[in-house]
Write a protein that holds these residues in place. Structure first.
Motif, PDB file in Angstrom:
ATOM      1  N   PRO A  51       0.008  26.618   8.065  1.00 56.91           N
ATOM      2  CA  PRO A  51       0.514  27.952   8.393  1.00 56.91           C
ATOM      3  C   PRO A  51       0.517  28.269   9.891  1.00 56.91           C
ATOM      4  O   PRO A  51       1.410  28.962  10.379  1.00 56.91           O
ATOM      5  CB  PRO A  51      -0.437  28.878   7.638  1.00 56.91           C
ATOM      6  CG  PRO A  51      -0.911  28.062   6.480  1.00 56.91           C
ATOM      7  CD  PRO A  51      -1.034  26.672   7.018  1.00 56.91           C
ATOM      8  N   ALA A  52      -0.468  27.769  10.626  1.00 60.44           N
ATOM      9  CA  ALA A  52      -0.517  28.047  12.064  1.00 60.44           C
ATOM     10  C   ALA A  52       0.719  27.509  12.766  1.00 60.44           C
ATOM     11  O   ALA A  52       1.295  28.176  13.648  1.00 60.44           O
ATOM     12  CB  ALA A  52      -1.790  27.449  12.668  1.00 60.44           C
ATOM     13  N   ASP A  53       1.135  26.320  12.404  1.00 59.86           N
ATOM     14  CA  ASP A  53       2.315  25.729  13.036  1.00 59.86           C
ATOM     15  C   ASP A  53       3.578  26.516  12.689  1.00 59.86           C
ATOM     16  O   ASP A  53       4.474  26.681  13.524  1.00 59.86           O
ATOM     17  CB  ASP A  53       2.473  24.274  12.602  1.00 59.86           C
ATOM     18  CG  ASP A  53       1.417  23.359  13.211  1.00 59.86           C
ATOM     19  OD1 ASP A  53       0.694  23.818  14.126  1.00 59.86           O
ATOM     20  OD2 ASP A  53       1.297  22.201  12.760  1.00 59.86           O
ATOM     21  N   VAL A  54       3.672  27.001  11.450  1.00 61.88           N
ATOM     22  CA  VAL A  54       4.807  27.844  11.073  1.00 61.88           C
ATOM     23  C   VAL A  54       4.803  29.122  11.905  1.00 61.88           C
ATOM     24  O   VAL A  54       5.830  29.534  12.466  1.00 61.88           O
ATOM     25  CB  VAL A  54       4.755  28.191   9.572  1.00 61.88           C
ATOM     26  CG1 VAL A  54       5.837  29.219   9.215  1.00 61.88           C
ATOM     27  CG2 VAL A  54       4.935  26.942   8.718  1.00 61.88           C
ATOM     28  N   ALA A  55       3.639  29.763  12.002  1.00 64.61           N
ATOM     29  CA  ALA A  55       3.528  31.035  12.720  1.00 64.61           C
ATOM     30  C   ALA A  55       3.832  30.880  14.200  1.00 64.61           C
ATOM     31  O   ALA A  55       4.399  31.784  14.824  1.00 64.61           O
ATOM     32  CB  ALA A  55       2.128  31.611  12.528  1.00 64.61           C
ATOM     33  N   ALA A  56       3.470  29.748  14.770  1.00 65.97           N
ATOM     34  CA  ALA A  56       3.729  29.521  16.190  1.00 65.97           C
ATOM     35  C   ALA A  56       5.221  29.411  16.482  1.00 65.97           C
ATOM     36  O   ALA A  56       5.670  29.688  17.600  1.00 65.97           O
ATOM     37  CB  ALA A  56       3.005  28.260  16.646  1.00 65.97           C
ATOM     38  N   ALA A  57       5.996  29.039  15.454  1.00 64.30           N
ATOM     39  CA  ALA A  57       7.434  28.814  15.647  1.00 64.30           C
ATOM     40  C   ALA A  57       8.292  30.016  15.278  1.00 64.30           C
ATOM     41  O   ALA A  57       9.491  30.032  15.580  1.00 64.30           O
ATOM     42  CB  ALA A  57       7.875  27.606  14.820  1.00 64.30           C
ATOM     43  N   CYS A  58       7.704  31.026  14.619  1.00 63.42           N
ATOM     44  CA  CYS A  58       8.512  32.093  14.026  1.00 63.42           C
ATOM     45  C   CYS A  58       7.924  33.479  14.296  1.00 63.42           C
ATOM     46  O   CYS A  58       6.712  33.669  14.212  1.00 63.42           O
ATOM     47  CB  CYS A  58       8.630  31.893  12.514  1.00 63.42           C
ATOM     48  SG  CYS A  58       9.255  30.267  12.032  1.00 63.42           S
ATOM     49  N   ALA A  59       8.803  34.440  14.535  1.00 64.11           N
ATOM     50  CA  ALA A  59       8.363  35.817  14.741  1.00 64.11           C
ATOM     51  C   ALA A  59       8.163  36.563  13.427  1.00 64.11           C
ATOM     52  O   ALA A  59       7.496  37.597  13.384  1.00 64.11           O
ATOM     53  CB  ALA A  59       9.366  36.567  15.610  1.00 64.11           C
ATOM     54  N   VAL A  60       8.753  36.044  12.350  1.00 64.47           N
ATOM     55  CA  VAL A  60       8.581  36.613  11.013  1.00 64.47           C
ATOM     56  C   VAL A  60       8.076  35.506  10.098  1.00 64.47           C
ATOM     57  O   VAL A  60       8.687  34.440  10.008  1.00 64.47           O
ATOM     58  CB  VAL A  60       9.893  37.205  10.457  1.00 64.47           C
ATOM     59  CG1 VAL A  60       9.690  37.715   9.028  1.00 64.47           C
ATOM     60  CG2 VAL A  60      10.410  38.320  11.350  1.00 64.47           C
ATOM     61  N   VAL A  61       6.964  35.761   9.411  1.00 66.91           N
ATOM     62  CA  VAL A  61       6.389  34.795   8.481  1.00 66.91           C
ATOM     63  C   VAL A  61       6.300  35.443   7.101  1.00 66.91           C
ATOM     64  O   VAL A  61       5.688  36.502   6.940  1.00 66.91           O
ATOM     65  CB  VAL A  61       4.992  34.340   8.929  1.00 66.91           C
ATOM     66  CG1 VAL A  61       4.369  33.413   7.892  1.00 66.91           C
ATOM     67  CG2 VAL A  61       5.071  33.637  10.286  1.00 66.91           C
ATOM     68  N   VAL A  62       6.919  34.814   6.112  1.00 71.63           N
ATOM     69  CA  VAL A  62       6.916  35.300   4.733  1.00 71.63           C
ATOM     70  C   VAL A  62       5.942  34.436   3.936  1.00 71.63           C
ATOM     71  O   VAL A  62       6.052  33.212   3.922  1.00 71.63           O
ATOM     72  CB  VAL A  62       8.323  35.217   4.114  1.00 71.63           C
ATOM     73  CG1 VAL A  62       8.315  35.742   2.680  1.00 71.63           C
ATOM     74  CG2 VAL A  62       9.336  35.982   4.963  1.00 71.63           C
ATOM     75  N   SER A  63       5.000  35.079   3.256  1.00 68.79           N
ATOM     76  CA  SER A  63       4.004  34.369   2.453  1.00 68.79           C
ATOM     77  C   SER A  63       4.298  34.581   0.977  1.00 68.79           C
ATOM     78  O   SER A  63       4.335  35.720   0.498  1.00 68.79           O
ATOM     79  CB  SER A  63       2.598  34.864   2.785  1.00 68.79           C
ATOM     80  OG  SER A  63       1.638  34.295   1.918  1.00 68.79           O
ATOM     81  N   VAL A  64       4.499  33.465   0.254  1.00 65.93           N
ATOM     82  CA  VAL A  64       4.807  33.533  -1.179  1.00 65.93           C
ATOM     83  C   VAL A  64       3.793  32.666  -1.919  1.00 65.93           C
ATOM     84  O   VAL A  64       4.128  31.613  -2.474  1.00 65.93           O
ATOM     85  CB  VAL A  64       6.254  33.078  -1.467  1.00 65.93           C
ATOM     86  CG1 VAL A  64       6.663  33.502  -2.882  1.00 65.93           C
ATOM     87  CG2 VAL A  64       7.233  33.654  -0.463  1.00 65.93           C
ATOM     88  N   VAL A  65       2.547  33.102  -1.904  1.00 64.92           N
ATOM     89  CA  VAL A  65       1.480  32.396  -2.596  1.00 64.92           C
ATOM     90  C   VAL A  65       1.012  33.237  -3.786  1.00 64.92           C
ATOM     91  O   VAL A  65       1.542  34.320  -4.029  1.00 64.92           O
ATOM     92  CB  VAL A  65       0.319  32.046  -1.640  1.00 64.92           C
ATOM     93  CG1 VAL A  65       0.800  31.064  -0.568  1.00 64.92           C
ATOM     94  CG2 VAL A  65      -0.271  33.297  -0.984  1.00 64.92           C
ATOM     95  N   VAL A  66       0.023  32.746  -4.532  1.00 63.78           N
ATOM     96  CA  VAL A  66      -0.262  33.335  -5.842  1.00 63.78           C
ATOM     97  C   VAL A  66      -1.017  34.654  -5.772  1.00 63.78           C
ATOM     98  O   VAL A  66      -0.708  35.594  -6.508  1.00 63.78           O
ATOM     99  CB  VAL A  66      -1.043  32.326  -6.719  1.00 63.78           C
ATOM    100  CG1 VAL A  66      -1.528  32.979  -8.000  1.00 63.78           C
ATOM    101  CG2 VAL A  66      -0.167  31.123  -7.038  1.00 63.78           C
TER     102      VAL A  66
END
Length: 297
Positions: A51-66
């Protein structure tokens, strides 16, 4: 502005990722299961290890976990997204959670300079993949300003239910009350028909064209007829979600007799060995019936 992160490529998350790609977004993804994110690369996505690498690349982070525990891990666990998100970034939370937990998370993220959208989803994998699912959201105006376009791109209907977190999660658990009760009632009705010797396919045809029909009967009893209990939504999801419904009602001493009964039915199915099967497997708790075996080769 056309880059978005998505964490969790399960049945709903994979569909959302596909929908965002179809709307022109460059979608950066990760998933705890080995190889799942890499497979999305073949569809034009960008895979990351955590997740850290995703967040570093994007200004919007969508979480679709349980659930809330998995969301906590996504944000604050090892290689969590929160520490990598830049001030002014937005975290979109799509899980079914305790509304009070969602309110607290908004404050926690806002204190770190991160916008937050309480955005549970509904509609199933097919609607997620076709961009027709429903988002029940609540957020501060600045969060909507930053990420509202992403919400609109990933869903057919986006409801803006309040100017701070909590209302989205409250509406979602009310939806889950109905969904769980409808599945339990559908299973009970089909089980009675089987017990009385009614042809299952004929019963399904009549009910789906009569006043007793529900979306859940039409959708889930088709799984029973096909003898396909592949978990698009597992029994244990409703053990969790109806538990959240009952916890919310218990806090204000509000009676929910039907939800309580449905919860017990899913609990029984879970402890009998069907926890990871499709939620339509709740029909397996009924004694003395022979379930359809599906089509044979």
């Amino acid at each position: 502005m056309n880059t978005v992160g998505l964490i969790g490529l399960g049945a709903m998350g994979a569909g959302i990722a596909h929908t965002l790609r179809s709307h022109g977004y460059e979608v950066h993804v990760c998933d705890v299961r080995p190889g799942v994110a890499d497979a999305f690369v073949t569809q034009g996505g960008v895979a990351h290890a955590n997740p850290a690498d995703v967040a570093a690349a994007c200004a919007v982070v969508v979480s679709v976990v349980v659930n809330a525990a998995q969301t906590e891990a996504v944000l604050f666990g090892e290689h969590g997204a929160a520490a990598a998100m830049k001030p002014g970034s937005t975290f979109v939370m799509c899980s079914t959670v305790d509304p009070n937990w969602s309110v607290a998370l908004e404050q926690r993220l806002n204190d770190a300079g991160i916008h937050y959208i309480d955005a549970p989803i509904s509609g199933g994998a097919a609607k997620a993949a076709s961009g027709q699912m429903t988002v029940m959201s609540a957020a501060k105006p600045e969060a909507y300003a930053a990420a509202g376009a992403v919400l609109d791109a990933m869903a057919g209907k986006v409801y803006r239910l309040g100017d701070s977190a909590g209302a989205g999660s409250k509406v979602k658990i009310i939806n889950q009350l109905l969904a769980g009760v409808h599945i339990a009632a559908a299973a009970e009705a089909m089980a009675l028909g089987l017990r009385e010797g009614v042809d299952a396919a004929a019963l399904y045809e009549v009910i789906t064209n009569s006043a007793g029909n529900s979306w859940m009967f039409e959708n889930r009893m088709a799984h029973v007829l096909a003898a396909d209990y592949t978990p698009l939504s597992a029994v244990d999801i409703f053990v969790k979600d109806l538990g959240l419904v009952l916890d919310t009602a218990r806090a204000s001493k509000f009676p929910l007799p039907l939800a309580s009964t449905a919860h017990q039915m899913f609990m029984q199915a879970s402890t009998t060995g069907f926890a990871k099967e499709d939620d339509s497997a709740v029909i397996k708790i009924f004694p003395g019936i022979e379930l359809p075996k599906g089509k044979t080769a």
